[in-house]
Scaffold this motif. Structure first.
Motif, PDB file in Angstrom:
ATOM      1  N   MET A 137       0.824  -1.222   0.000  1.00  0.00           N
ATOM      2  CA  MET A 137       0.000   0.000   0.000  1.00  0.00           C
ATOM      3  C   MET A 137       0.849   1.259   0.000  1.00  0.00           C
ATOM      4  SD  MET A 137      -3.164  -0.908   2.505  1.00  0.00           S
ATOM      5  CE  MET A 137      -4.319  -2.205   2.081  1.00  0.00           C
ATOM      6  N   GLN A 138       0.430   2.206  -0.808  1.00  0.00           N
ATOM      7  CA  GLN A 138       1.123   3.494  -0.866  1.00  0.00           C
ATOM      8  C   GLN A 138       0.107   4.591  -0.562  1.00  0.00           C
ATOM      9  OE1 GLN A 138       3.732   4.095  -4.148  1.00  0.00           O
ATOM     10  NE2 GLN A 138       4.177   1.914  -4.344  1.00  0.00           N
ATOM     11  N   PRO A 139       0.400   5.434   0.459  1.00  0.00           N
ATOM     12  CA  PRO A 139      -0.597   6.410   0.903  1.00  0.00           C
ATOM     13  C   PRO A 139      -0.715   7.609  -0.038  1.00  0.00           C
ATOM     14  CG  PRO A 139       1.430   6.648   2.166  1.00  0.00           C
ATOM     15  CD  PRO A 139       1.643   5.486   1.249  1.00  0.00           C
ATOM     16  N   LEU A 140      -1.941   7.988  -0.298  1.00  0.00           N
ATOM     17  CA  LEU A 140      -2.196   9.210  -1.065  1.00  0.00           C
ATOM     18  C   LEU A 140      -2.983  10.173  -0.177  1.00  0.00           C
ATOM     19  CD1 LEU A 140      -3.409   7.775  -4.521  1.00  0.00           C
ATOM     20  CD2 LEU A 140      -1.090   8.438  -3.861  1.00  0.00           C
ATOM     21  N   ALA A 141      -2.864  11.480  -0.503  1.00  0.00           N
ATOM     22  CA  ALA A 141      -3.676  12.497   0.180  1.00  0.00           C
ATOM     23  C   ALA A 141      -4.828  12.863  -0.750  1.00  0.00           C
ATOM     24  CB  ALA A 141      -2.820  13.715   0.489  1.00  0.00           C
ATOM     25  N   TYR A 142      -5.839  13.544  -0.206  1.00  0.00           N
ATOM     26  CA  TYR A 142      -6.939  14.029  -1.054  1.00  0.00           C
ATOM     27  C   TYR A 142      -6.438  15.151  -1.965  1.00  0.00           C
ATOM     28  CZ  TYR A 142     -10.306  11.713   2.121  1.00  0.00           C
ATOM     29  OH  TYR A 142     -11.029  10.800   2.859  1.00  0.00           O
ATOM     30  N   ASP A 143      -7.064  15.267  -3.123  1.00  0.00           N
ATOM     31  CA  ASP A 143      -6.897  16.427  -4.017  1.00  0.00           C
ATOM     32  C   ASP A 143      -5.529  16.538  -4.679  1.00  0.00           C
ATOM     33  OD1 ASP A 143      -9.447  17.438  -3.368  1.00  0.00           O
ATOM     34  OD2 ASP A 143      -8.611  18.203  -1.488  1.00  0.00           O
ATOM     35  N   GLN A 144      -4.761  15.470  -4.680  1.00  0.00           N
ATOM     36  CA  GLN A 144      -3.462  15.559  -5.355  1.00  0.00           C
ATOM     37  C   GLN A 144      -3.394  14.503  -6.435  1.00  0.00           C
ATOM     38  OE1 GLN A 144      -0.355  15.459  -2.377  1.00  0.00           O
ATOM     39  NE2 GLN A 144      -1.283  17.182  -1.295  1.00  0.00           N
ATOM     40  N   ALA A 145      -3.165  14.954  -7.693  1.00  0.00           N
ATOM     41  CA  ALA A 145      -3.049  14.000  -8.798  1.00  0.00           C
ATOM     42  C   ALA A 145      -1.721  13.260  -8.663  1.00  0.00           C
ATOM     43  CB  ALA A 145      -3.125  14.738 -10.122  1.00  0.00           C
ATOM     44  N   HIS A 146      -1.798  11.951  -8.775  1.00  0.00           N
ATOM     45  CA  HIS A 146      -0.581  11.151  -8.633  1.00  0.00           C
ATOM     46  C   HIS A 146      -0.466  10.240  -9.854  1.00  0.00           C
ATOM     47  CE1 HIS A 146       2.558   9.175  -6.264  1.00  0.00           C
ATOM     48  NE2 HIS A 146       2.146   8.062  -6.867  1.00  0.00           N
ATOM     49  N   GLU A 147       0.710  10.245 -10.498  1.00  0.00           N
ATOM     50  CA  GLU A 147       0.882   9.412 -11.699  1.00  0.00           C
ATOM     51  C   GLU A 147       1.120   7.960 -11.278  1.00  0.00           C
ATOM     52  OE1 GLU A 147       4.097  10.439 -14.434  1.00  0.00           O
ATOM     53  OE2 GLU A 147       2.723  10.024 -16.098  1.00  0.00           O
ATOM     54  N   ILE A 148       0.148   7.082 -11.555  1.00  0.00           N
ATOM     55  CA  ILE A 148       0.271   5.684 -11.124  1.00  0.00           C
ATOM     56  C   ILE A 148       0.813   4.792 -12.243  1.00  0.00           C
ATOM     57  CG2 ILE A 148      -1.453   5.774  -9.290  1.00  0.00           C
ATOM     58  CD1 ILE A 148      -3.453   4.477 -11.290  1.00  0.00           C
ATOM     59  N   LEU A 149       0.669   5.258 -13.492  1.00  0.00           N
ATOM     60  CA  LEU A 149       1.222   4.573 -14.660  1.00  0.00           C
ATOM     61  C   LEU A 149       1.603   5.691 -15.623  1.00  0.00           C
ATOM     62  CD1 LEU A 149      -1.581   1.876 -15.171  1.00  0.00           C
ATOM     63  CD2 LEU A 149       0.808   1.349 -14.612  1.00  0.00           C
ATOM     64  N   PRO A 150       2.494   5.447 -16.573  1.00  0.00           N
ATOM     65  CA  PRO A 150       2.856   6.531 -17.492  1.00  0.00           C
ATOM     66  C   PRO A 150       1.605   7.127 -18.163  1.00  0.00           C
ATOM     67  CG  PRO A 150       4.324   4.664 -17.787  1.00  0.00           C
ATOM     68  CD  PRO A 150       3.255   4.221 -16.842  1.00  0.00           C
ATOM     69  N   GLY A 151       1.373   8.415 -17.956  1.00  0.00           N
ATOM     70  CA  GLY A 151       0.231   9.097 -18.575  1.00  0.00           C
ATOM     71  C   GLY A 151      -1.100   8.860 -17.876  1.00  0.00           C
ATOM     72  N   VAL A 152      -1.106   8.143 -16.767  1.00  0.00           N
ATOM     73  CA  VAL A 152      -2.356   7.864 -16.039  1.00  0.00           C
ATOM     74  C   VAL A 152      -2.233   8.422 -14.613  1.00  0.00           C
ATOM     75  CG1 VAL A 152      -3.973   6.100 -15.228  1.00  0.00           C
ATOM     76  CG2 VAL A 152      -2.707   5.744 -17.367  1.00  0.00           C
ATOM     77  N   HIS A 153      -3.151   9.319 -14.284  1.00  0.00           N
ATOM     78  CA  HIS A 153      -3.118   9.952 -12.958  1.00  0.00           C
ATOM     79  C   HIS A 153      -4.358   9.567 -12.150  1.00  0.00           C
ATOM     80  CE1 HIS A 153      -0.201  12.465 -15.068  1.00  0.00           C
ATOM     81  NE2 HIS A 153       0.277  12.775 -13.866  1.00  0.00           N
ATOM     82  N   VAL A 154      -4.158   9.387 -10.867  1.00  0.00           N
ATOM     83  CA  VAL A 154      -5.298   9.148  -9.984  1.00  0.00           C
ATOM     84  C   VAL A 154      -5.409  10.325  -9.013  1.00  0.00           C
ATOM     85  CG1 VAL A 154      -4.031   7.808  -8.204  1.00  0.00           C
ATOM     86  CG2 VAL A 154      -6.454   7.412  -8.549  1.00  0.00           C
ATOM     87  N   THR A 155      -6.648  10.778  -8.804  1.00  0.00           N
ATOM     88  CA  THR A 155      -6.905  11.821  -7.802  1.00  0.00           C
ATOM     89  C   THR A 155      -8.003  11.319  -6.867  1.00  0.00           C
ATOM     90  OG1 THR A 155      -6.414  13.515  -9.449  1.00  0.00           O
ATOM     91  CG2 THR A 155      -7.538  14.251  -7.448  1.00  0.00           C
ATOM     92  N   LEU A 156      -7.706  11.321  -5.580  1.00  0.00           N
ATOM     93  CA  LEU A 156      -8.717  10.954  -4.582  1.00  0.00           C
ATOM     94  C   LEU A 156      -9.360  12.228  -4.047  1.00  0.00           C
ATOM     95  CD1 LEU A 156      -6.784   8.270  -2.441  1.00  0.00           C
ATOM     96  CD2 LEU A 156      -8.149   7.906  -4.508  1.00  0.00           C
ATOM     97  N   ARG A 157     -10.666  12.176  -3.848  1.00  0.00           N
ATOM     98  CA  ARG A 157     -11.368  13.295  -3.191  1.00  0.00           C
ATOM     99  C   ARG A 157     -12.215  12.726  -2.066  1.00  0.00           C
ATOM    100  NH1 ARG A 157     -11.673  14.467  -8.681  1.00  0.00           N
ATOM    101  NH2 ARG A 157     -10.535  16.352  -9.266  1.00  0.00           N
ATOM    102  N   ASP A 158     -12.419  13.527  -1.035  1.00  0.00           N
ATOM    103  CA  ASP A 158     -13.153  13.049   0.141  1.00  0.00           C
ATOM    104  C   ASP A 158     -14.577  12.628  -0.246  1.00  0.00           C
ATOM    105  OD1 ASP A 158     -14.122  12.544   2.674  1.00  0.00           O
ATOM    106  OD2 ASP A 158     -13.219  14.331   3.573  1.00  0.00           O
ATOM    107  N   ALA A 159     -14.938  11.391   0.100  1.00  0.00           N
ATOM    108  CA  ALA A 159     -16.283  10.887  -0.207  1.00  0.00           C
ATOM    109  C   ALA A 159     -17.217  11.001   0.999  1.00  0.00           C
ATOM    110  CB  ALA A 159     -16.207   9.436  -0.675  1.00  0.00           C
ATOM    111  N   GLY A 160     -16.677  11.393   2.163  1.00  0.00           N
ATOM    112  CA  GLY A 160     -17.526  11.627   3.344  1.00  0.00           C
ATOM    113  C   GLY A 160     -18.287  10.415   3.837  1.00  0.00           C
ATOM    114  N   HIS A 161     -17.785   9.225   3.570  1.00  0.00           N
ATOM    115  CA  HIS A 161     -18.515   7.984   3.889  1.00  0.00           C
ATOM    116  C   HIS A 161     -17.972   7.353   5.167  1.00  0.00           C
ATOM    117  CE1 HIS A 161     -20.185   3.973   3.293  1.00  0.00           C
ATOM    118  NE2 HIS A 161     -18.996   3.463   3.093  1.00  0.00           N
TER     119      HIS A 161
END
Ligand SMILES: [Zn+2]
Length: 465
Positions: A137-161
């Motif tokens: 596991m690699q920790p991410l923060a909310y609202d920051q785009a992170h390149e997980i594969l070349p040219g592919v970015h993941v952004t997490l946003r708070d889902a409030g769940h």
């Protein structure tokens, strides 16, 4: 980019969606099926894809129906990174360890009754598999785009769940006919309602080309928080009058902390000082400590609450029971106790012992505060079963049964519709994580209000982004 639905397609558990992007495979969630009478067999079955062919796994949040099969995926050859919010890492380590423990206990019990020559059963996975999972596991923060594969970015946003829960945006740069463009897939994970205690409201997502959205409560509107609190106050008044215990099956993550928050807030008003209160769930106790560690994620109201006194969820007459002896001692209390225990749908855990000792008592009150999936003991009780089977005994249900719906960790129909409506361009939406016909009702509501294209995918269906 293309997505194929492998779980929570037409049901509420087993979240798992496979995204093919830039020649790679990204898995969104890898959850367990729960409640279904074939759940054990389905969870142990082969994955509908080769685990070794998955390059990256992204987890929306820690609930077992979104993460429970990850150690099995690792055991069967997945060797890539797992991206998720840091609080989800914290919670998933606790929840998955519990799954491994339950699997070990179940296997040990089953192997006691083996016929001569019968091969002993193996657990679905062990703590060693959980440790190997957590290491990936690699920790991410909310609202920051992170390149997980070349040219592919993941952004997490708070889902409030729940703490650490996130919506997942996958953005890929794609080349088509000389033009480069970005395609965006947004996966809602599970969305919380607005105004939930402790957590922030779900954060809006600006844009998407395809949305995968949960629909757990797609055909319902929740009561207001005020109505819900009044309902709880009335239950405690009635319990006080009747003199029995109040038994609350609650999920260890989220619901338990929310209840304790309300108890602390309304301690005098609800006369809680006259009860003996028990949080009879070692896991919920660990999770409550994890909430304390992630105060930075709370909403402003909860931050103030925590600032006024440290560990506000610990009350003078609240006992966090850990040993089974302490838990068993609660069984002899016939009245004046509030017992919160898991599991939330009464399928396992200490709550089953408390139900066994309280269901037959007309003075007892059993309060359901969460979703009860089809096929679970909780669902049968909520639907008015006159008898239930527990530990080989037939237990009559004489206790008063309450369903307090407004405490849901899921957005209702309007909440889901509003979250979708904030996304620019009315992208097509695939509804998952909901039982039929409920998700069909939400589909109609979305089509009418927003004029969007809605798909109700079944397992195996592929949709192009
Ligand atoms: Zn969830």
């Amino acid at each position: 980019m293309e997505v194929q639905f492998h779980g929570a397609a037409g049901e509420v558990t087993g979240s798992c969606h496979l995204v093919s992007v830039a020649g790679k495979n990204v898995l969104l969630d890898c959850g367990m099926v729960q409640g279904d009478h074939e759940a054990d067999a389905r969870n142990a079955a082969d994955f509908p894809f080769d685990p070794k062919a998955i390059d990256v796994l992204v987890l929306s949040h820690a609930h077992i129906d979104h993460t429970g099969r990850v150690p099995l995926l690792v055991k069967r050859g997945f060797a890539g990174p797992i991206y998720t919010h840091s609080a989800t890492m914290d919670l998933a380590a606790i929840l998955l360890a519990d799954c491994a423990h339950i699997a070990a206990m179940d296997t040990r019990d089953a192997n006691r009754n083996l016929a001569p020559g019968q091969k002993p059963l193996q657990p679905l996975y062990t703590q060693a598999d959980v440790d190997a999972t957590v290491k990936r596991m690699q920790p991410l923060a909310y609202d920051q785009a992170h390149e997980i594969l070349p040219g592919v970015h993941v952004t997490l946003r708070d889902a409030g769940h729940i703490l650490g829960s996130a919506t997942v945006e996958l953005a890929a740069d794609e080349q088509a006919d000389q033009t480069r463009s970005t395609r965006r897939l947004v996966f809602s994970g599970d969305l919380g309602p607005n105004g939930t205690p402790i957590l922030c409201d779900p954060q809006p997502v600006p844009a998407a080309d395809l949305v995968i959205m949960e629909s757990t409560y797609g055909d319902r509107t929740h009561k207001t928080r005020e109505d819900t609190l009044n309902e709880l106050a009335a239950i405690f008044r009635a319990a006080h009058r009747d003199g029995g215990n109040v038994v609350i099956p609650a999920f260890a993550v989220g619901r338990t902390q929310e209840l304790l928050y309300f108890f602390a807030e309304h301690f005098d008003e609800w006369g809680l000082g006259s009860y003996r209160m028990f949080l009879d769930s070692p896991m919920a106790t660990k999770v409550t400590a994890a909430y304390d560690r992630h105060e930075d994620l709370f909403d402003p109201e909860a931050k103030q609450f925590w600032a006024r006194r440290p560990h506000p969820l610990q009350m003078p007459n609240l006992k966090f029971t850990s040993s089974t002896d302490d838990s068993r001692a609660i069984n002899s209390i016939r009245g004046g106790a509030i017992i919160i225990a898991g599991s939330g749908m009464c399928e396992g855990g200490r709550i089953r012992h408390h139900l066994r000792h309280n269901l037959a008592n007309p003075a007892a009150h059993v309060v359901f505060v969460g979703y009860q999936a089809q096929g679970t003991l909780g669902r049968r009780i909520v639907q008015g079963a006159k008898h239930v089977h527990l530990f080989g005994d037939d237990i009559p249900v004489h206790a008063q049964i309450h369903t307090v719906g407004g405490l849901s960790a899921h957005a209702d129909r309007d909440g889901l519709s509003d979250w979708y409506g904030a996304i620019a361009g009315r992208p097509p939406v695939c509804l998952v994580h909901g039982e039929d016909p409920g998700r069909g009702t939400l589909a109609q509501a979305l089509q009418q209000k927003w004029g969007c294209a809605v798909t109700l995918p079944m397992p195996g269906v592929r949709v192009t982004v």
